[in-house]
Design a protein around this motif. Sequence first.
Motif, PDB file in Angstrom:
ATOM      1  N   GLY A 113      -3.123   0.189  -6.257  1.00  0.00           N
ATOM      2  CA  GLY A 113      -4.143   1.018  -6.322  1.00  0.00           C
ATOM      3  C   GLY A 113      -4.350   2.024  -4.949  1.00  0.00           C
ATOM      4  O   GLY A 113      -3.508   1.848  -4.052  1.00  0.00           O
ATOM      5  N   ARG A 114      -5.186   2.901  -5.312  1.00  0.00           N
ATOM      6  CA  ARG A 114      -5.327   3.964  -4.236  1.00  0.00           C
ATOM      7  C   ARG A 114      -6.714   3.541  -3.430  1.00  0.00           C
ATOM      8  O   ARG A 114      -7.908   3.442  -4.164  1.00  0.00           O
ATOM      9  CB  ARG A 114      -5.238   5.436  -4.833  1.00  0.00           C
ATOM     10  CG  ARG A 114      -3.981   5.679  -5.622  1.00  0.00           C
ATOM     11  CD  ARG A 114      -4.065   7.037  -6.296  1.00  0.00           C
ATOM     12  NE  ARG A 114      -4.156   8.040  -5.160  1.00  0.00           N
ATOM     13  CZ  ARG A 114      -3.245   8.482  -4.599  1.00  0.00           C
ATOM     14  NH1 ARG A 114      -1.897   8.096  -4.868  1.00  0.00           N
ATOM     15  NH2 ARG A 114      -3.374   9.541  -3.711  1.00  0.00           N
ATOM     16  N   TYR A 115      -6.868   3.802  -2.315  1.00  0.00           N
ATOM     17  CA  TYR A 115      -8.087   3.302  -1.600  1.00  0.00           C
ATOM     18  C   TYR A 115      -8.157   4.564  -0.327  1.00  0.00           C
ATOM     19  O   TYR A 115      -7.262   5.092  -0.167  1.00  0.00           O
ATOM     20  CB  TYR A 115      -7.660   1.962  -0.991  1.00  0.00           C
ATOM     21  CG  TYR A 115      -7.769   0.803  -1.509  1.00  0.00           C
ATOM     22  CD1 TYR A 115      -8.809   0.292  -2.277  1.00  0.00           C
ATOM     23  CD2 TYR A 115      -6.447   0.441  -2.199  1.00  0.00           C
ATOM     24  CE1 TYR A 115      -8.540  -0.716  -2.987  1.00  0.00           C
ATOM     25  CE2 TYR A 115      -6.073  -0.491  -2.970  1.00  0.00           C
ATOM     26  CZ  TYR A 115      -7.394  -1.250  -3.747  1.00  0.00           C
ATOM     27  OH  TYR A 115      -7.402  -2.158  -4.371  1.00  0.00           O
ATOM     28  N   GLU A 147       3.800   1.447  -1.238  1.00  0.00           N
ATOM     29  CA  GLU A 147       4.504   1.686  -2.475  1.00  0.00           C
ATOM     30  C   GLU A 147       3.468   1.841  -3.573  1.00  0.00           C
ATOM     31  O   GLU A 147       3.910   2.104  -4.898  1.00  0.00           O
ATOM     32  CB  GLU A 147       5.439   0.547  -2.556  1.00  0.00           C
ATOM     33  CG  GLU A 147       6.451   0.330  -1.693  1.00  0.00           C
ATOM     34  CD  GLU A 147       7.259  -0.917  -2.148  1.00  0.00           C
ATOM     35  OE1 GLU A 147       7.169  -1.570  -3.212  1.00  0.00           O
ATOM     36  OE2 GLU A 147       8.166  -1.252  -1.131  1.00  0.00           O
ATOM     37  N   GLY A 148       2.191   1.844  -3.315  1.00  0.00           N
ATOM     38  CA  GLY A 148       1.220   2.204  -4.429  1.00  0.00           C
ATOM     39  C   GLY A 148       1.136   0.985  -5.185  1.00  0.00           C
ATOM     40  O   GLY A 148       0.849   1.213  -6.519  1.00  0.00           O
ATOM     41  N   LYS A 149       1.303  -0.157  -4.907  1.00  0.00           N
ATOM     42  CA  LYS A 149       1.287  -1.404  -5.837  1.00  0.00           C
ATOM     43  C   LYS A 149       0.021  -1.931  -5.678  1.00  0.00           C
ATOM     44  O   LYS A 149      -0.272  -3.010  -6.718  1.00  0.00           O
ATOM     45  CB  LYS A 149       2.442  -2.312  -5.471  1.00  0.00           C
ATOM     46  CG  LYS A 149       3.666  -1.804  -5.768  1.00  0.00           C
ATOM     47  CD  LYS A 149       4.959  -2.871  -5.388  1.00  0.00           C
ATOM     48  CE  LYS A 149       6.261  -1.991  -5.911  1.00  0.00           C
ATOM     49  NZ  LYS A 149       7.411  -3.058  -5.347  1.00  0.00           N
ATOM     50  N   LEU A 175       0.832  -1.156  -0.066  1.00  0.00           N
ATOM     51  CA  LEU A 175      -0.012  -0.026  -0.016  1.00  0.00           C
ATOM     52  C   LEU A 175       0.707   1.248  -0.016  1.00  0.00           C
ATOM     53  O   LEU A 175       0.414   2.386  -0.652  1.00  0.00           O
ATOM     54  CB  LEU A 175      -0.858   0.057   1.233  1.00  0.00           C
ATOM     55  CG  LEU A 175      -1.994  -0.871   1.190  1.00  0.00           C
ATOM     56  CD1 LEU A 175      -2.798  -1.024   2.347  1.00  0.00           C
ATOM     57  CD2 LEU A 175      -3.034  -0.498   0.080  1.00  0.00           C
TER      58      LEU A 175
END
Length: 551
Positions: A149-151, A145-147, A143
């Motif tokens: 997606g965005r939540y 590292e943005g692997k 999360l």
Amino acid sequence: MKKVLLVAAENDALINTKVGGMGDVIRDLPTALATCQVSADVAMPEYGFLKDYYNAEKVADVLVPYGNNNESVTIYKMLRPATKQQVKPSSTANDDSQWVYLFAHSLFNQADGSIYTQGSADQPFADDANKFALFCLAVAQALVEGKLGRYEVMHLHDWHTAMLAMLRHCLADFSALKQLKCVFTIHNLAIQGIRPYSGMESSFCHWFSQWFSAEFVYHHNRLPHGIMDPRYPNCVNPMRMGIVMSDTVHVVSPTYATEILRASDPAKGFFGGEGLEHDLQEKADKQQLVGIINGCNYPVEPVVDAKTASAVSDRLALLNDAQEALIKWQGNKASVNATDFVASQRVLQQLFKCGQLTKKDKPGLLVTSVGRLTAQKVMLFLQPLANGKTALASILTLMKQHQPDGLLIIAGSGDEQLSLQIKKIVTQYDNCIFLNGYDEEVADKIYQLGDLFLMPSSFEPCGISQMLAMKQGQPCLVHGVGGLKDTVLHQQNGWVFVGDDALQQAENFVEQFSKCLNDYGTKSWSAIKKAAAEARFDWESVAVQYNHLLY
């Protein structure tokens, strides 16, 4: 559209990844939330077999410090399938697609493909705690590292994922996760994943050695509030971490949300906060504790009677499926299990009896019970009454007296000692079949064909079995606790018993069962049966509450 990441150990949308009610929730919740403009993806362990079955696509590797090493965890993604067996190519994805992220590492895999390990009496949760500590680290790193997606929300489920709340709350390396709201759902408060703080491989200091050590406590006097178990000072409690360090705590029924604010008192047959009632009360005082009942999927029209034109054919089909399940279970055993042998003989006896009936005849009363063999689920069955007989033995005796052709089927696996106790009782009665295992086809037929479902749980956060039985028009006799109290209404859509201690609860259970036998076949029984079939706890309504109260 609001984006939510569900983080869980189970997911019944996929093959062989359900053990309890959590699996049902993670299966059904994403579809229901979509009706509220909430897009929910799932993060879960890969368990060594899911990526190959579903041809999952590799997303990335994350490297995390774990123990004395840097461990590489591989992330795969797959589209959420419409059925367990469906394989959906990633190329068919669109903006509304829901994803399942699979985290793969050898530590997550069991040789038999199981999700959890039994552990040992002196080292409970040791292997599972190792596994889920690494899983939480990997999800947190992915999360950051943005692997994935965005939540806007990360929604954690039970102790297995609760350490993710701790990483977010306590460590600067994961402080970016504070931008996400953290919701923690308790499915089973009794299982908390407690492990030592230090001193062995399966311990907090080993998992998170880059950030914590035994000296940390000495030099800083104490750890951040919420890490240590309140009863065992040298142990950490993942369940407590989830409660204290999340923004909102959700439990799976309104009644259970009030019960867990009181201390458990097993001597009086009451199971509440399990040592965490003070933390839960603090959450309640801050308006951060929410009780929402789980949902269930329903057909368009109520199933008032799931039976076909021939009740005899239905009963024969159930018995034949039970026999096939018993045979199948022997494949993983060195010798024929005694409990299975007894069950097989009882099935053969019932097949012979049914074989003597014509298609126009009606088999005797079918009483059922399906659930895991845990103390929570079966101790009231095994509770001795004032006359010295157990509640289960008393029920079978009453059936023999008032419904001579009646049959009780108990289905479930779990604690070996509890199964031995049940076996010892049922071998003395020819009107009971004890299926010591789980088979989905058999369970489905039990829900469809049973006349009365028994669920005497000592406590029940929500319960799904009563909903599955009611959906098929099978009324239930339940202990009035937790989600059972919220779903089964006495003499309206089922029957409820209560009591001030375990003895009184068991006595009242048997007494109410006797009354049910007397009512069987009457107009009032038919009315209750119809009301059970028409009761609704649909996921769409539940999702509205999730969106409003949790997200």
